[in-house]
Design a protein around this motif. Structure first.
Motif, PDB file in Angstrom:
ATOM      1  N   ASN A   1       0.849  -1.186   0.000  1.00 40.67           N
ATOM      2  CA  ASN A   1       0.000   0.000   0.000  1.00 40.67           C
ATOM      3  C   ASN A   1       0.887   1.239   0.000  1.00 40.67           C
ATOM      4  O   ASN A   1       1.715   1.415   0.901  1.00 40.67           O
ATOM      5  N   ALA A   2       0.725   2.082  -1.005  1.00 38.36           N
ATOM      6  CA  ALA A   2       1.585   3.260  -1.140  1.00 38.36           C
ATOM      7  C   ALA A   2       1.390   4.244   0.012  1.00 38.36           C
ATOM      8  O   ALA A   2       2.353   4.898   0.438  1.00 38.36           O
ATOM      9  N   PHE A   3       0.185   4.350   0.526  1.00 32.51           N
ATOM     10  CA  PHE A   3      -0.065   5.261   1.642  1.00 32.51           C
ATOM     11  C   PHE A   3       0.730   4.839   2.874  1.00 32.51           C
ATOM     12  O   PHE A   3       1.312   5.677   3.570  1.00 32.51           O
ATOM     13  N   TYR A   4       0.758   3.526   3.152  1.00 30.98           N
ATOM     14  CA  TYR A   4       1.542   3.032   4.281  1.00 30.98           C
ATOM     15  C   TYR A   4       3.031   3.294   4.062  1.00 30.98           C
ATOM     16  O   TYR A   4       3.765   3.586   5.016  1.00 30.98           O
ATOM     17  N   ILE A   5       3.483   3.189   2.815  1.00 37.28           N
ATOM     18  CA  ILE A   5       4.896   3.435   2.505  1.00 37.28           C
ATOM     19  C   ILE A   5       5.270   4.879   2.835  1.00 37.28           C
ATOM     20  O   ILE A   5       6.314   5.140   3.439  1.00 37.28           O
ATOM     21  N   ILE A   6       4.408   5.822   2.453  1.00 33.73           N
ATOM     22  CA  ILE A   6       4.689   7.234   2.733  1.00 33.73           C
ATOM     23  C   ILE A   6       4.710   7.492   4.238  1.00 33.73           C
ATOM     24  O   ILE A   6       5.558   8.249   4.749  1.00 33.73           O
ATOM     25  N   ILE A   7       3.783   6.872   4.973  1.00 31.76           N
ATOM     26  CA  ILE A   7       3.760   7.032   6.433  1.00 31.76           C
ATOM     27  C   ILE A   7       5.065   6.527   7.044  1.00 31.76           C
ATOM     28  O   ILE A   7       5.707   7.217   7.855  1.00 31.76           O
ATOM     29  N   MET A   8       5.486   5.325   6.664  1.00 34.01           N
ATOM     30  CA  MET A   8       6.684   4.746   7.265  1.00 34.01           C
ATOM     31  C   MET A   8       7.942   5.472   6.808  1.00 34.01           C
ATOM     32  O   MET A   8       8.901   5.602   7.585  1.00 34.01           O
ATOM     33  N   ARG A   9       7.954   5.952   5.591  1.00 35.05           N
ATOM     34  CA  ARG A   9       9.119   6.721   5.131  1.00 35.05           C
ATOM     35  C   ARG A   9       9.290   7.968   6.004  1.00 35.05           C
ATOM     36  O   ARG A   9      10.409   8.286   6.444  1.00 35.05           O
ATOM     37  N   THR A  10       8.196   8.674   6.243  1.00 39.46           N
ATOM     38  CA  THR A  10       8.253   9.855   7.107  1.00 39.46           C
ATOM     39  C   THR A  10       8.708   9.484   8.512  1.00 39.46           C
ATOM     40  O   THR A  10       9.508  10.199   9.135  1.00 39.46           O
ATOM     41  N   PHE A  11       8.212   8.368   9.010  1.00 40.26           N
ATOM     42  CA  PHE A  11       8.585   7.941  10.355  1.00 40.26           C
ATOM     43  C   PHE A  11      10.076   7.628  10.438  1.00 40.26           C
ATOM     44  O   PHE A  11      10.751   8.032  11.396  1.00 40.26           O
ATOM     45  N   PHE A  12      10.591   6.897   9.451  1.00 47.01           N
ATOM     46  CA  PHE A  12      12.016   6.549   9.465  1.00 47.01           C
ATOM     47  C   PHE A  12      12.887   7.801   9.389  1.00 47.01           C
ATOM     48  O   PHE A  12      13.912   7.896  10.064  1.00 47.01           O
TER      49      PHE A  12
END
Length: 284
Positions: free
Chosen positions: A138-149
């Protein structure tokens, strides 16, 4: 403020509590008086009706639990690996893969190409993987985790690990993973809800009755009850059978069966979920 929060909490909890009450209401009382907060007559007929299908229900419960657990693990691993890679400055292709993921949030191939890929290339039709793989990334989850990292895992910590001889996988599992539990728990909860509530993949890909998940089974039960109610000819032929079906109460009982397990598990995610939602809330 406390009064406002109390009222808001009541508004959130009351609909589910109301559904539970209706599921224990007799069908005659519902037909005669409509839905009531305090039922005129209590009954377990709705649950008895569903208990007659217990074999299929338990099997569908097992399938749903299996795809939820396996799918959530696969989804979390795929999303975190992808997000971690594009969050690191030393990965020179990070911009390309970030835009590649973001592009899929704006445009998709559509249902027909997705179906062709799943059935003609991956050959997962009528298999358990048809319920897992289409929802794994899911691309939305990817953006969330990228920001978190980027915000929560300093590059200096990873640099220290590399100096000590740790590879990327060891750094990820021993350093990044423990620091990222709030974000991982957030996307794990999203994935769990997505897999638990999904019925569309089964509609597209599953024909084997032994692989039908819970949500799809409940939809079929409800559709059968509606068909019997609306078809006057069948109702006349089988009036005695139709009269014994607690249609409205059974619908509410199905909501309880489908929702209660995930509602009970939510408090265990809540602490991490709230932490994950505050990602980027404080600017340094």
């Amino acid at each position: 403020m406390s009064i406002f929060l109390g009222i808001f909490t009541f508004m959130c909890l009351f609909p589910f509590a109301y559904v539970i009450l209706i599921s224990f209401t007799s069908e005659e009382s519902i037909v005669r008086n409509g839905f009531q907060i305090i039922p005129e007559a209590w009954s377990l007929d709705a649950y008895r009706y569903l208990w007659h299908m217990k074999d299929q229900l338990f099997q569908s419960y097992g399938i749903t639990i299996l795809i939820t657990v396996v799918g959530t693990v696969i989804s979390v691993m795929m999303v975190t690996f992808y997000s971690y890679a594009i969050s690191r400055q030393q990965f020179k292709y990070r911009r390309f893969f970030t835009m590649f993921a973001f592009f899929t949030m704006l445009f998709s191939g559509g249902m027909v190409p997705t179906y062709i890929v799943a059935t003609q290339f991956l050959h997962i039709k009528d298999t358990i993987w048809a319920l897992i793989l289409p929802l794994a990334m899911n691309a939305f989850y990817i953006i969330i985790m990228r920001t978190f990292f980027i915000r929560s895992v300093p590059e200096s910590i990873l640099e220290s690990a590399r100096i000590d001889g740790a590879g990327e996988l060891r750094s990820f599992f021993q350093i990044v993973f423990p620091l990222s539990l709030p974000g991982i728990a957030t996307i794990a909860l999203f994935s769990t809800l997505g897999y638990w509530n999904d019925w569309f993949q089964a509609l597209l890909y599953i024909e084997n009755p032994s692989l039908i998940p819970l949500q799809s089974l409940l939809m079929k039960i409800e559709a059968n009850m509606e068909f019997m109610r609306q078809n006057t000819e069948i109702s006349a032929m089988q009036s005695s059978l139709f009269d014994t079906i607690p249609a409205d109460a059974a619908k509410m009982a199905m909501v309880v069966i489908a929702t209660l397990p995930i509602a009970v598990s939510y408090p265990f995610f809540q602490k991490y979920f709230i932490s994950g939602l505050t990602i980027g809330g404080v600017k340094e």
